[in-house]
Structures are given as structure tokens and as C-alpha cells.
Design a protein around this motif. Structure first.
Motif, short mmCIF file in Angstrom:
data_model
loop_
_atom_site.label_atom_id
_atom_site.label_comp_id
_atom_site.label_asym_id
_atom_site.label_seq_id
_atom_site.Cartn_x
_atom_site.Cartn_y
_atom_site.Cartn_z
N ASP A 151 79.72 14.73 70.69
CA ASP A 151 80.43 14.38 69.47
C ASP A 151 80.40 12.88 69.23
OD1 ASP A 151 81.06 17.03 68.95
OD2 ASP A 151 83.01 16.93 69.92
N PHE A 199 86.35 14.94 60.90
CA PHE A 199 86.49 13.75 61.74
C PHE A 199 86.98 12.59 60.88
CE2 PHE A 199 83.50 16.32 64.13
CZ PHE A 199 83.97 16.19 65.44
N GLU A 213 89.16 13.63 65.91
CA GLU A 213 88.91 14.92 65.28
C GLU A 213 90.18 15.43 64.64
OE1 GLU A 213 86.86 19.30 65.94
OE2 GLU A 213 87.09 17.95 67.67
N ARG A 272 83.74 21.02 60.89
CA ARG A 272 84.68 20.21 61.67
C ARG A 272 85.01 18.96 60.85
NH1 ARG A 272 82.06 19.32 67.44
NH2 ARG A 272 84.20 18.72 68.01
N VAL A 287 88.44 11.90 70.20
CA VAL A 287 87.17 12.60 70.44
C VAL A 287 86.75 12.34 71.88
CG1 VAL A 287 84.75 12.77 69.80
CG2 VAL A 287 86.49 12.41 68.04
#
Length: 399
Positions: A220, A189, A198, A187, A215
């Protein structure tokens, strides 16, 4: 898809068949983005680009592993670089089998089969007792290459090799994963003045583009807060998280009821990975032995990878109850395992064999090549002592 979109000038254009494959995958991804509300998390895009059946990079039929662009490959791995890598790795594998009283080996992502063939021959040369060598690989094309390589290079042991379509619930033996963790979807970020977002993927004309979204999930935000504190961030910052690699590690260490699991890959412990100076992250793409940073070039035809954050991998393994057997650089691991002794078995007066072998070993050990960037991390159950390969230079305390 416009073949010129997202095409760095330095990259060679693929042939018509490969372009058609890439376009078919791109269309599937466009449809998935539309169905998901016109935004897809990057890890899902990366998963499709790499593993879509029949079309993804590892699910399709491209060469991938090799020494040079002319053979159609995109990158070289240690087993392709030198057979001495497998011959040396066979020593700690044999020691782990003996120490745990187990007799089976399992390899994830076996590439061309060079590592498997080398380990089979190395274990036999060491007199190690083992029964089966299982390979887990999603690519049917790679399975056939692996089978052909093993039959050619280790014909007497080929009957012991089997390919698995699914993981067993329990496994006793030694698990090997060379450059597997870096191929797990990550992922993305982004940190800026408005906090964390994100990074995902949207459709952009005939291609794709990045798009950042706030986010929301509590888990997270907590993880990103720890990353922000770790890196002492004070400006724009892009990084990756490794949910898939951690989940994979947990799965393997849960499956392992006795024995050891060794993973070899490039990366850093958390305090280095999330350093403020690593502000552009580590995501990288490989196509015809050329590295670049655009994951939207030729979907399905190029490798997409990220460095491994080894502290998270260590935590994932230990959470299952497995022991952290060791963590060190590839150079230290191979030196402890006796790679110089393995090299010494080649007659130095036979320069046609010795010099290329010595040059390859130098690349495996050099800090400027693979020796420092690549690390080895291992977990175990039922092994009381550490392996000789971790006897000195262990860096577990840095995780």
C-alpha cells in the motif's frame, strides 16, 4: 437506524419496506464492524452495501435502472437511453467474433437486459454467426427482469441466452461489461500533513462514520507513494484505489483464451485520475436520479460508485498476457463503429421516431454528456488487427 441520519434534505424518503431492508443490512454491517475490531475498510463496507445477498443494492430487489425517479430507478445507462447504443456496439462485437473465429458472447452485469436484447437483435441483423449469449449477474431480481426483457424484445433469440452462477475456467468469444468496473468496491486513502491514512468505517450512534487509520502494508505504501508522485500532492487529498476492479480484469483476461473483452465506463487514465486538483476523489452515490456524496445514506438502497482508473485496468489485463486492443472515448468508439449510419436507418421525416433517436445519440456523443467522460477499453487474444471502432482516435498511449 435513525432514518434521518445521513439523509440529505434533497433526497426522498423510501417506504417502510425498503427502510426495513436497509436497517437489516445496517445491522449486519454493524456486527461485522464490531467483529473486525470496530473498524472496517471502506471497500468492505461498499461491498456489503452493494452486494450483500438479498439486502445489498445489487443483491436486493430495487428498480435501479430507468429514465426518471417516478419509475423508482436511480440512474440511466446508455442501453436504457437509446437502442442505437446496442445496435452500434453489435458491429465491433460481430467483427471481434469473426476476427477471432469464435461464436459466443458473455455479458457482465446485464442490468435490465436492454443491452443483451439489443445486441442479440443487432448481431442477427448483421448476419453474425454466434451460438450462445451468457449473462453473469449476481441479482436474482435482475435476472428475472433480463429474462422478461429478452423474451419481449428478442423472442426468436431468447433460447440462446443462459445465466451463469460461476465463471468458466476458459472462454472463447467476446466479453462485454457496460458500467461494471465503476461498481467494484474501492479503497479510500487520505493524504495530509501526517502522510497517508486509509479511510474506513466505524459505528456512529445509529449510523456510520468515516475513521482514518495509518497505512501499514508495504504494497500500500509503495502504491500511495507512486500516486503522490503522480499528482504532485501538496495539501489535503482524498482518492480511491481499485484493487477489486483490477482483480476482476485479471480474472476475465485470464479466462479469455481467444476473443476480446470490452469494458465501457466513466473514468480517466492515471495521470488525470490522480491529479492534485482532483482532491476530493470521485466517490459518488445515486438515489432516485440524484447524485450526492454520502455512502451512509440508506445502506442497500442507493448506488455507490467511483470513476475508473483506466491505466491500472490496462496493466491488469496486459499482465495476464492479453493484448491491449484499444482505448478511446465513447464518442470516438461509437462514431468509428458507425452510429451515424445506424441513426440514418431511421427515416428523418418520421419526426416522432427520428428526433428522440437523434437527441439520444447526441447525449451518447456529446463531450458535455457521455461522449468524453465515458471510455472504452478492450483486450484481446488471437485477434491480429485492431477493430474498426479503434481505427482512429485510439488513446492507448495516454495510459
Amino acid at each position: 437506524m435513525n432514518p434521518k441520519a445521513h439523509q440529505p434534505d434533497s433526497l426522498p424518503a423510501p417506504g417502510p419496506g425498503a427502510l426495513a431492508q436497509s436497517e437489516a443490512l445496517a445491522e449486519q454491517i454493524r456486527m461485522e464492524i464490531a467483529a473486525a475490531g470496530d473498524w472496517l475498510p471502506f471497500d468492505r463496507y461498499m461491498e456489503r452495501a452493494l452486494y450483500a445477498p438479498g439486502l445489498g443494492y445489487y443483491g436486493g430487489g430495487s428498480v435501479k435502472f430507468g429514465r426518471r425517479p417516478e419509475d423508482g430507478s436511480d440512474f440511466v445507462t446508455a442501453p436504457e437511453l437509446s437502442p442505437l447504443f446496442a445496435a452500434t456496439l453489435a458491429r465491433p462485437v460481430a467483427q471481434a467474433l469473426a476476427a477471432s473465429g469464435t461464436r459466443d458472447v458473455m455479458e457482465f452485469g446485464a442490468g435490465t437486459g436492454k443491452l443483451a436484447a439489443g445486441l442479440l437483435n443487432g448481431l442477427q441483423a448483421l448476419g453474425a454467426s454466434f451460438d450462445t449469449y451468457s449473462i453473469v449477474d449476481l441479482s436474482g431480481e435482475l435476472r428475472e427482469r433480463q429474462r422478461a426483457t429478452i423474451v419481449a424484445d428478442a423472442p426468436e433469440l431468447a433460447a440462446r441466452v443462459r445465466w451463469l452462477d460461476a465463471l468458466p475456467e476458459r472462454f472463447e468469444g467476446v466479453v462485454i461489461g457496460n458500467e461494471v468496473l465503476d461498481a467494484m468496491p474501492v479503497r479510500l486513502f487520505v493524504h495530509g500533513e501526517s502522510g497517508w491514512k486509509e479511510r474506513g468505517v466505524i459505528v456512529d450512534g445509529d449510523g456510520f462514520a468515516f475513521d482514518d487509520r495509518p497505512v501499514a502494508a508495504k504494497q500500500d505504501t509503495e502504491l500511495l507513494a507512486s500516486i503522490e508522485a503522480e499528482g504532485e500532492l501538496d495539501g489535503d487529498y482524498l482518492t480511491e484505489t481499485h484493487d477489486a476492479a483490477r482483480a476482476f480484469t485479471r480474472t476475465v483476461c485470464t479466462m479469455l483464451t481467444r476473443g476480446a473483452a470490452l469494458f465501457i465506463d466513466y473514468g480517466f487514465p492515471r495521470h488525470e485520475y490522480y491529479h492534485a486538483q482532483r482532491a476530493q476523489g470521485t466517490l459518488m452515490c445515486h438515489y432516485r436520479h440524484r447524485a450526492h456524496g454520502d455512502p451512509f445514506v440508506y445502506p442497500g438502497l442507493q448506488d455507490i460508485t467511483a470513476h475508473v482508473e483506466f491505466s491500472g485496468i490496462a496493466e491488469a489485463g496486459v499482465e495476464t498476457g492479453a493484448d491491449l486492443l484499444g482505448y478511446t472515448s465513447q464518442a470516438r468508439f461509437l462514431l468509428n463503429a458507425g452510429i451515424t449510419e445506424v441513426l440514418g436507418e431511421i427515416d428523418p421525416t418520421d419526426t416522432t421516431r427520428f428526433l428522440p433517436a437523434a437527441n439520444a445519440v447526441q447525449k451518447l456523443l456529446s463531450e458535455a454528456e457521455m461522449g468524453e467522460l465515458f471510455k472504452v477499453i478492450a483486450f484481446s487474444r488471437g485477434i491480429e488487427e485492431t477493430l474498426d471502432a479503434f481505427a482512429s482516435g485510439d488513446r492507448s498511449h495516454t495510459l
